[in-house]
Design an enzyme around this catalytic site. Structure first.
Site, PDB file in Angstrom:
ATOM      1  N   GLU A   1       0.861  -1.181   0.000  1.00 49.81           N
ATOM      2  CA  GLU A   1       0.000   0.000   0.000  1.00 49.81           C
ATOM      3  C   GLU A   1       0.896   1.228   0.000  1.00 49.81           C
ATOM      4  OE1 GLU A   1      -3.385  -0.292   0.449  1.00 49.81           O
ATOM      5  OE2 GLU A   1      -3.743  -2.117   1.624  1.00 49.81           O
TER       6      GLU A   1
ATOM      7  N   SER B   1     -13.954  -8.491   4.303  1.00 53.27           N
ATOM      8  CA  SER B   1     -14.523  -8.656   2.958  1.00 53.27           C
ATOM      9  C   SER B   1     -14.772 -10.130   2.734  1.00 53.27           C
ATOM     10  CB  SER B   1     -13.547  -8.214   1.872  1.00 53.27           C
ATOM     11  OG  SER B   1     -13.472  -6.836   1.812  1.00 53.27           O
TER      12      SER B   1
HETATM   13  P1  ATP Z   1      -9.982  -3.035   0.984  1.00 56.95           P
HETATM   14  O1  ATP Z   1     -10.256  -4.152   1.871  1.00 56.95           O
HETATM   15  O2  ATP Z   1     -10.844  -3.003  -0.238  1.00 56.95           O
HETATM   16  O3  ATP Z   1      -8.515  -2.879   0.686  1.00 56.95           O
HETATM   17  P2  ATP Z   1      -9.623  -0.903   2.747  1.00 56.95           P
HETATM   18  O4  ATP Z   1     -10.514  -0.296   3.762  1.00 56.95           O
HETATM   19  O5  ATP Z   1      -8.425  -1.636   3.205  1.00 56.95           O
HETATM   20  O6  ATP Z   1     -10.479  -1.770   1.796  1.00 56.95           O
HETATM   21  P3  ATP Z   1      -8.291   0.038   0.509  1.00 56.95           P
HETATM   22  O7  ATP Z   1      -9.248  -0.097  -0.618  1.00 56.95           O
HETATM   23  O8  ATP Z   1      -7.189  -0.933   0.679  1.00 56.95           O
HETATM   24  O9  ATP Z   1      -9.165   0.236   1.827  1.00 56.95           O
HETATM   25  O10 ATP Z   1      -7.573   1.397   0.448  1.00 56.95           O
HETATM   26  C1  ATP Z   1      -8.139   2.441  -0.134  1.00 56.95           C
HETATM   27  C2  ATP Z   1      -8.878   3.205   0.906  1.00 56.95           C
HETATM   28  O11 ATP Z   1      -7.984   3.903   1.725  1.00 56.95           O
HETATM   29  C3  ATP Z   1      -9.802   4.159   0.249  1.00 56.95           C
HETATM   30  O12 ATP Z   1     -11.108   3.977   0.742  1.00 56.95           O
HETATM   31  C4  ATP Z   1      -9.268   5.511   0.572  1.00 56.95           C
HETATM   32  O13 ATP Z   1     -10.318   6.347   0.986  1.00 56.95           O
HETATM   33  C5  ATP Z   1      -8.309   5.252   1.723  1.00 56.95           C
HETATM   34  N1  ATP Z   1      -7.083   5.984   1.555  1.00 56.95           N
HETATM   35  C6  ATP Z   1      -6.172   5.831   0.584  1.00 56.95           C
HETATM   36  N2  ATP Z   1      -5.168   6.683   0.729  1.00 56.95           N
HETATM   37  C7  ATP Z   1      -5.439   7.380   1.834  1.00 56.95           C
HETATM   38  C8  ATP Z   1      -4.762   8.414   2.519  1.00 56.95           C
HETATM   39  N3  ATP Z   1      -3.590   8.879   2.107  1.00 56.95           N
HETATM   40  N4  ATP Z   1      -5.333   8.890   3.635  1.00 56.95           N
HETATM   41  C9  ATP Z   1      -6.499   8.416   4.084  1.00 56.95           C
HETATM   42  N5  ATP Z   1      -7.185   7.450   3.469  1.00 56.95           N
HETATM   43  C10 ATP Z   1      -6.675   6.938   2.357  1.00 56.95           C
HETATM   44  P1  AMO Z   2      -9.559  -7.550   1.617  1.00 51.58           P
HETATM   45  O1  AMO Z   2      -8.529  -7.076   0.662  1.00 51.58           O
HETATM   46  O2  AMO Z   2     -10.756  -6.684   1.803  1.00 51.58           O
HETATM   47  O3  AMO Z   2     -10.120  -8.969   1.197  1.00 51.58           O
HETATM   48  O4  AMO Z   2      -8.891  -7.807   3.029  1.00 51.58           O
HETATM   49  C1  AMO Z   2      -9.643  -8.329   4.092  1.00 51.58           C
HETATM   50  C2  AMO Z   2      -9.531  -7.461   5.315  1.00 51.58           C
HETATM   51  O5  AMO Z   2      -8.176  -7.339   5.715  1.00 51.58           O
HETATM   52  C3  AMO Z   2      -7.935  -6.065   6.257  1.00 51.58           C
HETATM   53  N1  AMO Z   2      -6.871  -5.413   5.502  1.00 51.58           N
HETATM   54  C4  AMO Z   2      -5.912  -4.663   6.032  1.00 51.58           C
HETATM   55  N2  AMO Z   2      -5.645  -4.310   7.297  1.00 51.58           N
HETATM   56  C5  AMO Z   2      -4.593  -3.525   7.517  1.00 51.58           C
HETATM   57  N3  AMO Z   2      -3.773  -3.074   6.547  1.00 51.58           N
HETATM   58  C6  AMO Z   2      -3.991  -3.412   5.261  1.00 51.58           C
HETATM   59  N4  AMO Z   2      -3.168  -2.974   4.319  1.00 51.58           N
HETATM   60  C7  AMO Z   2      -5.099  -4.240   4.955  1.00 51.58           C
HETATM   61  N5  AMO Z   2      -5.614  -4.729   3.824  1.00 51.58           N
HETATM   62  C8  AMO Z   2      -6.673  -5.443   4.178  1.00 51.58           C
HETATM   63  C9  AMO Z   2      -9.244  -5.292   6.173  1.00 51.58           C
HETATM   64  C10 AMO Z   2      -9.992  -6.016   5.113  1.00 51.58           C
HETATM   65  O6  AMO Z   2     -11.382  -5.902   5.287  1.00 51.58           O
HETATM   66  N6  AMO Z   2      -9.348 -12.216  -0.236  1.00 51.58           N
HETATM   67  C11 AMO Z   2     -10.222 -11.223   0.359  1.00 51.58           C
HETATM   68  C12 AMO Z   2     -11.043 -11.786   1.484  1.00 51.58           C
HETATM   69  C13 AMO Z   2     -12.070 -12.812   1.067  1.00 51.58           C
HETATM   70  O7  AMO Z   2     -12.852 -12.545   0.142  1.00 51.58           O
HETATM   71  O8  AMO Z   2     -12.120 -13.887   1.690  1.00 51.58           O
HETATM   72  C14 AMO Z   2      -9.390 -10.063   0.844  1.00 51.58           C
HETATM   73  O9  AMO Z   2      -8.184 -10.141   1.000  1.00 51.58           O
HETATM   74  O10 AMO Z   2      -9.891  -5.425   7.426  1.00 51.58           O
END
Ligand code: ATP
Ligand code: AMO
Length: 434
Positions: free
Chosen positions: A213, A360
Site C-alpha cells: 500500500e 470482505s
Molecule cells: P480493501 O479491503 O478493499 O482494501 P480498505 O478499507 O483496506 O479496503 P483500501 O481499498 O485498501 O481500503 O484502500 C483504499 C482506501 O484507503 C480508500 O477507501 C481511501 O479512501 C483510503 N485511503 C487511501 N489513501 C489514503 C490516505 N492517504 N489517507 C487516508 N485514506 C486513504
Molecule cells: P480484503 O482485501 O478486503 O479482502 O482484506 C480483508 C480485510 O483485511 C484487512 N486489511 C488490512 N488491514 C490492515 N492493513 C492493510 N493494508 C489491509 N488490507 C486489508 C481489512 C480487510 O477488510 N481475499 C479477500 C477476502 C475474502 O474474500 O475472503 C481479501 O483479501 O480489514
C-alpha cells in the site's frame, strides 16, 4: 527459576523469591521502598536502613530503574503498601543492571510519541496498558479459534511466498526466488479456495498478508494479520452468519477473560459484546443513506466505491457493526460470484465497524468457465493461475468465505487511534525495523 513466585501470588506469611524489574525506588530517609514489577503486577520491597544489613540496603538503593532483580524475603501484611502487602528482603540479586538513561519511561510518567514507543517496543510493553492490548489481542485470536472449531473448520497454513497476486497487481511486494520473480502473498484467497475442494471442506487461517500500500493511514499496514475462513457448500448468507459468530465470539472472549486488561485501558464500564444480528444493508441502500447524510461533497452513484468519509458517515448513521451486501460486480474481485438472476450484482459483502471496514467476503465463482472469463475481464492472465483454475475442473463445490483484518478488529474493539498500536512491530512505509 524454579522457586520464583509471581508478585500477585505473594501472600502474607510466605517466604518467597520474586523476580522482575525495578519500577521505582523511593528513599524517604530512614526507610526506602523499592517497587518491583513483574508480569502479574507490582510489590513493595521495604528497605529499613538501621534495621537491615547495610549491603542489602545499599544494593536496593543503588540499583537503577528497570534493572532486573530477584528478591528473597518474607511477605508481610502492610495496609500502607499499595497492594496491602510488602516484602522484607533477605537478599537482593541484581541480575541485569539497566542503563540510567532510558529512551522511554516505562512507568508512564513521561509520555512518549508513538514512533519512540515503536522504536523501543520492549520498554513500551512494560507499561501495563500497552501490554493489555496484546493480552487482549491474544484472547481475540484464542476466542476466534474456538469459534472456528465450533464451526467445524480446520486450521491451515498456506504459503506466503507466491508466484502470483490476487487482490490487484499494484500492491504486491516483489522478491527474487532463486532467480525467479516471486511475491509476498497478499491474501490466502486462492489457497483457501483450493482447500474447500479438498477433503478438508471448511478451513481457517490466521496469518500474515503483505500489501505494498502506498498510502500512509492510521488503518493500513504493509504487513497485516488476516483471519481467513472458507467453506464448501456455503452461500454468502451462511458465510455472513459465520463471520458474525466469529466476531461476536472474539468480543465475548474479551468481555469474559480480560476484565483486568479492559480496566487498565479504561474500558471496563463501557465494553460490551455486540448482541442481536448485525444489520444487512445492500450497497444500494448504503449509498442512498450516505447521500442522505449530506456529508459528501458529491453524491455517490451506482458503481462508486465507498470513500472513507462515506464509510464514516454511514457508520455514524448505523451506529453498530453491519454488513454491506450486493455490491456491483464490477468493483468486486474476479473470484466473487455474481447473483444468478443479475450479473451486475455480486454476492460480495463487507462487514463494517462504524469506524471502518473490518471484513470482505462473498460466495465464490466455482464454475470453471465463468472463473476463467472473470480473470480475463479483470485483465489477469488465466494461464498464470492454472494451478488454481485447473482444480475447478475436477469437482469444486459451491463455496463462500471471508477475511477479517486482525489488527482492525483489535483497533476498533479497543478504540485505538492508530492501527500500529495493535501490532508489536508494525511494518509501514517508513518502518522496517525493529
Ligand atoms: P480493501 O479491503 O478493499 O482494501 P480498505 O478499507 O483496506 O479496503 P483500501 O481499498 O485498501 O481500503 O484502500 C483504499 C482506501 O484507503 C480508500 O477507501 C481511501 O479512501 C483510503 N485511503 C487511501 N489513501 C489514503 C490516505 N492517504 N489517507 C487516508 N485514506 C486513504
Ligand atoms: P480484503 O482485501 O478486503 O479482502 O482484506 C480483508 C480485510 O483485511 C484487512 N486489511 C488490512 N488491514 C490492515 N492493513 C492493510 N493494508 C489491509 N488490507 C486489508 C481489512 C480487510 O477488510 N481475499 C479477500 C477476502 C475474502 O474474500 O475472503 C481479501 O483479501 O480489514
Amino acid at each position: 527459576m524454579q522457586n520464583r513466585t509471581y508478585t500477585a501470588d505473594a501472600d502474607p506469611g510466605d517466604s518467597v523469591t520474586v523476580a522482575g524489574w525495578v519500577h521505582e525506588v523511593r528513599d524517604l530517609g530512614g526507610i526506602a521502598f523499592l517497587i518491583l514489577r513483574d508480569k502479574s503486577g507490582k510489590i513493595q520491597i521495604k528497605l529499613e536502613k538501621d534495621e537491615m544489613d547495610e549491603d542489602l540496603v545499599e544494593t536496593g538503593l543503588d540499583v537503577a530503574r528497570e534493572s532486573v532483580i530477584a528478591v528473597a524475603g518474607e511477605v508481610k501484611e502492610e495496609p500502607r503498601a499499595p497492594t496491602d502487602v510488602e516484602i522484607v528482603p533477605e537478599s537482593i540479586d541484581v541480575m541485569a543492571e539497566a542503563d540510567t538513561q532510558l529512551p522511554l519511561d516505562p512507568s508512564g510518567k513521561v509520555d512518549a510519541e508513538l514512533s519512540t514507543r515503536l522504536d523501543n517496543r520492549t520498554l513500551d510493553l512494560r507499561k501495563e496498558e500497552v501490554k493489555a492490548v496484546f493480552e487482549i489481542r491474544a484472547e481475540i485470536l484464542r476466542s476466534a479459534r474456538d469459534a472456528f472449531r465450533e464451526l467445524g473448520a480446520t486450521e491451515i497454513n498456506t504459503p506466503k511466498i507466491v508466484a502470483t497476486g490476487t487482490e490487484g497487481g499494484t500492491e504486491l511486494f516483489p522478491i527474487t526466488y532463486f532467480g525467479k520473480e516471486a511475491f509476498m502473498n497478499q491474501s490466502p484467497q486462492l489457497f483457501k479456495q483450493l482447500m474447500v475442494g479438498s477433503g478438508l471442506e471448511r478451513v481457517f487461517e490466521v496469518g500474515p498478508i503483505f500489501r505494498a500500500e502506498e498510502h500512509n493511514t492510521p488503518r493500513h499496514l504493509n504487513e497485516a494479520t488476516s483471519i481467513d475462513f472458507e467453506s464448501a457448500f456455503f452461500d454468502h448468507t451462511e458465510a455472513m452468519d459465520a463471520c458474525e459468530h466469529v466476531v461476536k465470539s472474539a468480543y465475548e472472549g474479551v468481555a469474559e477473560n480480560c476484565e483486568r486488561e479492559l480496566e487498565l485501558l479504561g474500558l471496563a464500564d463501557e465494553f460490551e459484546a455486540p448482541d442481536g444480528e448485525f444489520p444487512r444493508l445492500t450497497y444500494e441502500e448504503a449509498i442512498e443513506r450516505i447521500n442522505a447524510t449530506g456529508e459528501l461533497d458529491e453524491q455517490l452513484v451506482w458503481g462508486d466505491d465507498l470513500p472513507t468519509e462515506g464509510e464514516r458517515a454511514l457508520g455514524d448513521d448505523v451506529g453498530e457493526h453491519y454488513f454491506i451486501t450486493d455490491w456491483p460486480s464490477e468493483i468486486k474481485p474476479f473470484y466473487i460470484k455474481d447473483h444468478d438472476d443479475d450479473e451486475q450484482l455480486s454476492t460480495g459483502f463487507d462487514m463494517m465497524h462504524p469506524r471502518m471496514e473490518l471484513v470482505s467476503g462473498g460466495q465464490r465463482e466455482h464454475r470453471y468457465d465463468h472463473l476463467v472469463e472473470g480473470f480475463e475481464q479483470q485483465g489477469l492472465d488465466p494461464d498464470q493461475f492454472e494451478y488454481y483454475t485447473k482444480m475447478f475442473k475436477y469437482g469444486m463445490p459451491p463455496h463462500a468465505g471471508w477475511a477479517i483484518g486482525g489488527e482492525r478488529l483489535v483497533m476498533t474493539m479497543l478504540g485505538l487511534d492508530n492501527i500500529r498500536e495493535a501490532v508489536l512491530f508494525p511494518r509501514d512505509r517508513q518502518r522496517l525495523s525493529p
